[in-house]
Design a protein around this motif. Structure first.
Motif, PDB file in Angstrom:
ATOM      1  N   ASP A 194      53.014  10.353 104.999  1.00 62.15           N
ATOM      2  CA  ASP A 194      54.370  10.027 105.467  1.00 62.15           C
ATOM      3  C   ASP A 194      54.411   9.960 106.994  1.00 62.15           C
ATOM      4  O   ASP A 194      55.023   9.054 107.580  1.00 62.15           O
ATOM      5  CB  ASP A 194      55.371  11.081 104.974  1.00 62.15           C
ATOM      6  CG  ASP A 194      55.701  10.944 103.494  1.00 62.15           C
ATOM      7  OD1 ASP A 194      55.579   9.820 102.962  1.00 62.15           O
ATOM      8  OD2 ASP A 194      56.061  11.957 102.877  1.00 62.15           O
ATOM      9  N   GLU A 195      53.756  10.909 107.654  1.00 64.72           N
ATOM     10  CA  GLU A 195      53.726  10.931 109.116  1.00 64.72           C
ATOM     11  C   GLU A 195      53.014   9.699 109.662  1.00 64.72           C
ATOM     12  O   GLU A 195      53.474   9.075 110.632  1.00 64.72           O
ATOM     13  CB  GLU A 195      53.004  12.194 109.609  1.00 64.72           C
ATOM     14  CG  GLU A 195      53.748  13.491 109.332  1.00 64.72           C
ATOM     15  CD  GLU A 195      52.906  14.715 109.669  1.00 64.72           C
ATOM     16  OE1 GLU A 195      51.756  14.528 110.133  1.00 64.72           O
ATOM     17  OE2 GLU A 195      53.380  15.841 109.455  1.00 64.72           O
ATOM     18  N   LEU A 196      51.894   9.323 109.052  1.00 66.54           N
ATOM     19  CA  LEU A 196      51.134   8.166 109.518  1.00 66.54           C
ATOM     20  C   LEU A 196      51.931   6.879 109.324  1.00 66.54           C
ATOM     21  O   LEU A 196      51.921   5.997 110.182  1.00 66.54           O
ATOM     22  CB  LEU A 196      49.795   8.082 108.777  1.00 66.54           C
ATOM     23  CG  LEU A 196      48.820   9.238 109.044  1.00 66.54           C
ATOM     24  CD1 LEU A 196      47.598   9.122 108.143  1.00 66.54           C
ATOM     25  CD2 LEU A 196      48.402   9.273 110.506  1.00 66.54           C
ATOM     26  N   LEU A 197      52.637   6.769 108.204  1.00 66.91           N
ATOM     27  CA  LEU A 197      53.468   5.579 107.973  1.00 66.91           C
ATOM     28  C   LEU A 197      54.611   5.520 108.988  1.00 66.91           C
ATOM     29  O   LEU A 197      54.969   4.437 109.461  1.00 66.91           O
ATOM     30  CB  LEU A 197      54.013   5.588 106.546  1.00 66.91           C
ATOM     31  CG  LEU A 197      52.984   5.390 105.430  1.00 66.91           C
ATOM     32  CD1 LEU A 197      53.655   5.477 104.067  1.00 66.91           C
ATOM     33  CD2 LEU A 197      52.264   4.053 105.573  1.00 66.91           C
ATOM     34  N   ALA A 198      55.158   6.681 109.313  1.00 67.71           N
ATOM     35  CA  ALA A 198      56.241   6.719 110.309  1.00 67.71           C
ATOM     36  C   ALA A 198      55.745   6.273 111.677  1.00 67.71           C
ATOM     37  O   ALA A 198      56.531   5.792 112.508  1.00 67.71           O
ATOM     38  CB  ALA A 198      56.824   8.131 110.388  1.00 67.71           C
ATOM     39  N   GLU A 199      54.441   6.416 111.924  1.00 64.06           N
ATOM     40  CA  GLU A 199      53.844   5.958 113.186  1.00 64.06           C
ATOM     41  C   GLU A 199      53.566   4.457 113.186  1.00 64.06           C
ATOM     42  O   GLU A 199      53.122   3.913 114.196  1.00 64.06           O
ATOM     43  CB  GLU A 199      52.536   6.712 113.444  1.00 64.06           C
ATOM     44  CG  GLU A 199      52.718   8.203 113.695  1.00 64.06           C
ATOM     45  CD  GLU A 199      51.385   8.924 113.785  1.00 64.06           C
ATOM     46  OE1 GLU A 199      50.328   8.255 113.708  1.00 64.06           O
ATOM     47  OE2 GLU A 199      51.388  10.164 113.931  1.00 64.06           O
ATOM     48  N   GLY A 200      53.782   3.819 112.036  1.00 62.21           N
ATOM     49  CA  GLY A 200      53.551   2.386 111.961  1.00 62.21           C
ATOM     50  C   GLY A 200      52.193   1.985 111.426  1.00 62.21           C
ATOM     51  O   GLY A 200      51.795   0.822 111.565  1.00 62.21           O
ATOM     52  N   ARG A 201      51.478   2.922 110.795  1.00 67.50           N
ATOM     53  CA  ARG A 201      50.169   2.575 110.230  1.00 67.50           C
ATOM     54  C   ARG A 201      50.335   1.635 109.031  1.00 67.50           C
ATOM     55  O   ARG A 201      51.369   1.625 108.356  1.00 67.50           O
ATOM     56  CB  ARG A 201      49.419   3.829 109.786  1.00 67.50           C
ATOM     57  CG  ARG A 201      49.312   4.928 110.821  1.00 67.50           C
ATOM     58  CD  ARG A 201      48.325   4.632 111.917  1.00 67.50           C
ATOM     59  NE  ARG A 201      48.245   5.757 112.851  1.00 67.50           N
ATOM     60  CZ  ARG A 201      47.307   6.697 112.813  1.00 67.50           C
ATOM     61  NH1 ARG A 201      46.363   6.661 111.879  1.00 67.50           N
ATOM     62  NH2 ARG A 201      47.313   7.680 113.695  1.00 67.50           N
ATOM     63  N   THR A 202      49.290   0.896 108.765  1.00 69.55           N
ATOM     64  CA  THR A 202      49.222   0.036 107.582  1.00 69.55           C
ATOM     65  C   THR A 202      48.484   0.797 106.489  1.00 69.55           C
ATOM     66  O   THR A 202      47.443   1.409 106.754  1.00 69.55           O
ATOM     67  CB  THR A 202      48.471  -1.265 107.900  1.00 69.55           C
ATOM     68  OG1 THR A 202      49.136  -1.941 108.965  1.00 69.55           O
ATOM     69  CG2 THR A 202      48.416  -2.178 106.686  1.00 69.55           C
ATOM     70  N   LEU A 203      49.012   0.789 105.258  1.00 73.25           N
ATOM     71  CA  LEU A 203      48.425   1.563 104.164  1.00 73.25           C
ATOM     72  C   LEU A 203      48.026   0.668 102.998  1.00 73.25           C
ATOM     73  O   LEU A 203      48.815  -0.153 102.533  1.00 73.25           O
ATOM     74  CB  LEU A 203      49.429   2.614 103.671  1.00 73.25           C
ATOM     75  CG  LEU A 203      49.020   3.412 102.424  1.00 73.25           C
ATOM     76  CD1 LEU A 203      47.844   4.330 102.740  1.00 73.25           C
ATOM     77  CD2 LEU A 203      50.207   4.221 101.897  1.00 73.25           C
ATOM     78  N   PHE A 204      46.775   0.836 102.543  1.00 68.99           N
ATOM     79  CA  PHE A 204      46.323   0.294 101.259  1.00 68.99           C
ATOM     80  C   PHE A 204      46.109   1.493 100.355  1.00 68.99           C
ATOM     81  O   PHE A 204      45.262   2.346 100.635  1.00 68.99           O
ATOM     82  CB  PHE A 204      45.006  -0.468 101.424  1.00 68.99           C
ATOM     83  CG  PHE A 204      45.167  -1.950 101.515  1.00 68.99           C
ATOM     84  CD1 PHE A 204      44.750  -2.772 100.485  1.00 68.99           C
ATOM     85  CD2 PHE A 204      45.749  -2.528 102.632  1.00 68.99           C
ATOM     86  CE1 PHE A 204      44.899  -4.135 100.576  1.00 68.99           C
ATOM     87  CE2 PHE A 204      45.895  -3.885 102.735  1.00 68.99           C
ATOM     88  CZ  PHE A 204      45.470  -4.703 101.691  1.00 68.99           C
ATOM     89  N   PHE A 205      46.837   1.558  99.249  1.00 67.19           N
ATOM     90  CA  PHE A 205      46.831   2.750  98.401  1.00 67.19           C
ATOM     91  C   PHE A 205      46.507   2.351  96.963  1.00 67.19           C
ATOM     92  O   PHE A 205      47.316   1.730  96.273  1.00 67.19           O
ATOM     93  CB  PHE A 205      48.203   3.424  98.486  1.00 67.19           C
ATOM     94  CG  PHE A 205      48.288   4.778  97.855  1.00 67.19           C
ATOM     95  CD1 PHE A 205      47.743   5.888  98.477  1.00 67.19           C
ATOM     96  CD2 PHE A 205      48.940   4.956  96.646  1.00 67.19           C
ATOM     97  CE1 PHE A 205      47.842   7.146  97.901  1.00 67.19           C
ATOM     98  CE2 PHE A 205      49.049   6.201  96.066  1.00 67.19           C
ATOM     99  CZ  PHE A 205      48.495   7.309  96.689  1.00 67.19           C
ATOM    100  N   VAL A 206      45.303   2.704  96.509  1.00 68.29           N
ATOM    101  CA  VAL A 206      44.899   2.451  95.128  1.00 68.29           C
ATOM    102  C   VAL A 206      45.208   3.694  94.307  1.00 68.29           C
ATOM    103  O   VAL A 206      44.738   4.791  94.625  1.00 68.29           O
ATOM    104  CB  VAL A 206      43.398   2.127  95.026  1.00 68.29           C
ATOM    105  CG1 VAL A 206      42.963   2.056  93.567  1.00 68.29           C
ATOM    106  CG2 VAL A 206      43.092   0.813  95.724  1.00 68.29           C
ATOM    107  N   SER A 207      46.006   3.528  93.269  1.00 73.04           N
ATOM    108  CA  SER A 207      46.362   4.682  92.448  1.00 73.04           C
ATOM    109  C   SER A 207      46.852   4.219  91.080  1.00 73.04           C
ATOM    110  O   SER A 207      47.388   3.117  90.933  1.00 73.04           O
ATOM    111  CB  SER A 207      47.450   5.513  93.133  1.00 73.04           C
ATOM    112  OG  SER A 207      47.819   6.619  92.340  1.00 73.04           O
ATOM    113  N   HIS A 208      46.656   5.085  90.087  1.00 72.17           N
ATOM    114  CA  HIS A 208      47.247   4.872  88.766  1.00 72.17           C
ATOM    115  C   HIS A 208      48.522   5.703  88.599  1.00 72.17           C
ATOM    116  O   HIS A 208      49.134   5.669  87.533  1.00 72.17           O
ATOM    117  CB  HIS A 208      46.246   5.241  87.668  1.00 72.17           C
ATOM    118  CG  HIS A 208      45.072   4.323  87.585  1.00 72.17           C
ATOM    119  ND1 HIS A 208      45.157   3.046  87.058  1.00 72.17           N
ATOM    120  CD2 HIS A 208      43.785   4.476  87.982  1.00 72.17           C
ATOM    121  CE1 HIS A 208      43.970   2.464  87.121  1.00 72.17           C
ATOM    122  NE2 HIS A 208      43.125   3.310  87.674  1.00 72.17           N
TER     123      HIS A 208
END
Length: 248
Positions: A194-208
């Motif tokens: 959450d903190e990294l996304l708030a900093e504007g990072r781009t996320l690729f998240f693989v999950s089931h």
């Protein structure tokens, strides 16, 4: 839109593997001019995949096991090279895609932090400055001199996430590994994401885990049989994926 407007560009991407123990094609095959047609014993893990990602997007990658999701992340991270098409990444990548990647079993936790952080581009000064925070996040203060190979899987995940989440790279790749940790540590990792996304990072998240996908991601890409079946807002992608799964 100009190339500079994108964090990641994937164009007509394809990669193939052998079904036998040799895995990828050999150097001999490449110099022999192996064609792009599949040969006996080969299959395309990904084929004709194209999409682009703008900085700050959070993307959930879904699909059944063996559909190319993890392969895509390894291509973005530069761990694998494509057989056709290309991946253009504008900015550094912080990959959490294999818990053992970069860690050496016989080295201690202390030594592995220094080695792995250095391999990811941290300077000695940065490692020294962040070392205590990494160890505290991983909750391994009492295991600094323990060889990595003696850690539990959960401890390995904690250490890997603690190192990678300290990297100042704009793109974060996460591939299922958080499922190994205990509930309390997973929640701590989620708060860090959450903190990294708030900093504007781009996320690729693989999950089931649909709940996790909905927590972090606004866009979804759905892979089926190695091809991009859908690229849309996450809720629409999950509806399509769940419908396809229920129909089989």
């Amino acid at each position: 839109m100009s190339t500079a407007s994108f964090a990641i560009e994937v164009e007509s991407l394809g990669i193939r593997f052998r079904r036998n123990k040799r895995g990828r094609r050999s150097i001999k095959d490449l110099f022999a001019g192996a064609s792009r047609r599949s040969r006996p014993g080969e299959f395309w893990a990904l084929r004709d995949v194209s999409f682009s990602v703008t900085p700050g997007e959070s993307i959930g990658v879904v699909g059944r096991n063996g559909q190319g999701k993890s392969t895509l992340l390894k291509l973005v991270a530069g761990v694998l090279l494509a057989d056709e098409g290309e991946v253009r990444v504008h900015g550094g990548v912080a990959p959490l895609i294999e818990i053992t990647g970069g860690f050496v079993g016989d080295l201690t936790v202390r030594e592995n932090v220094r080695l792995t952080a250095g391999l990811h581009g941290m300077s000695r000064a940065e490692i020294a400055r962040r070392f205590d925070g990494i160890i505290a996040f991983a909750e391994l203060e009492d295991f600094l001199e323990t060889p990595y190979k003696h850690l539990s899987n959960g401890m390995k995940v904690r250490l890997a996430f603690a190192v990678v989440s300290q990297l100042d790279q704009p793109i974060l790749l996460v591939d299922e590994v958080l499922a190994v940790g205990d509930k309390a540590f997973r929640e701590k990792c989620y708060r860090r994401i959450d903190e990294l996304l708030a900093e504007g990072r781009t996320l690729f998240f693989v999950s089931h885990n649909e709940r996790d996908l909905r927590r972090f991601c606004t866009r979804g890409i759905y892979f089926d049989k190695g091809r991009l079946a859908m690229d849309a807002p996450l809720a629409e992608v999950l509806d399509r994926y769940n419908a396809d799964y229920s129909a089989t």
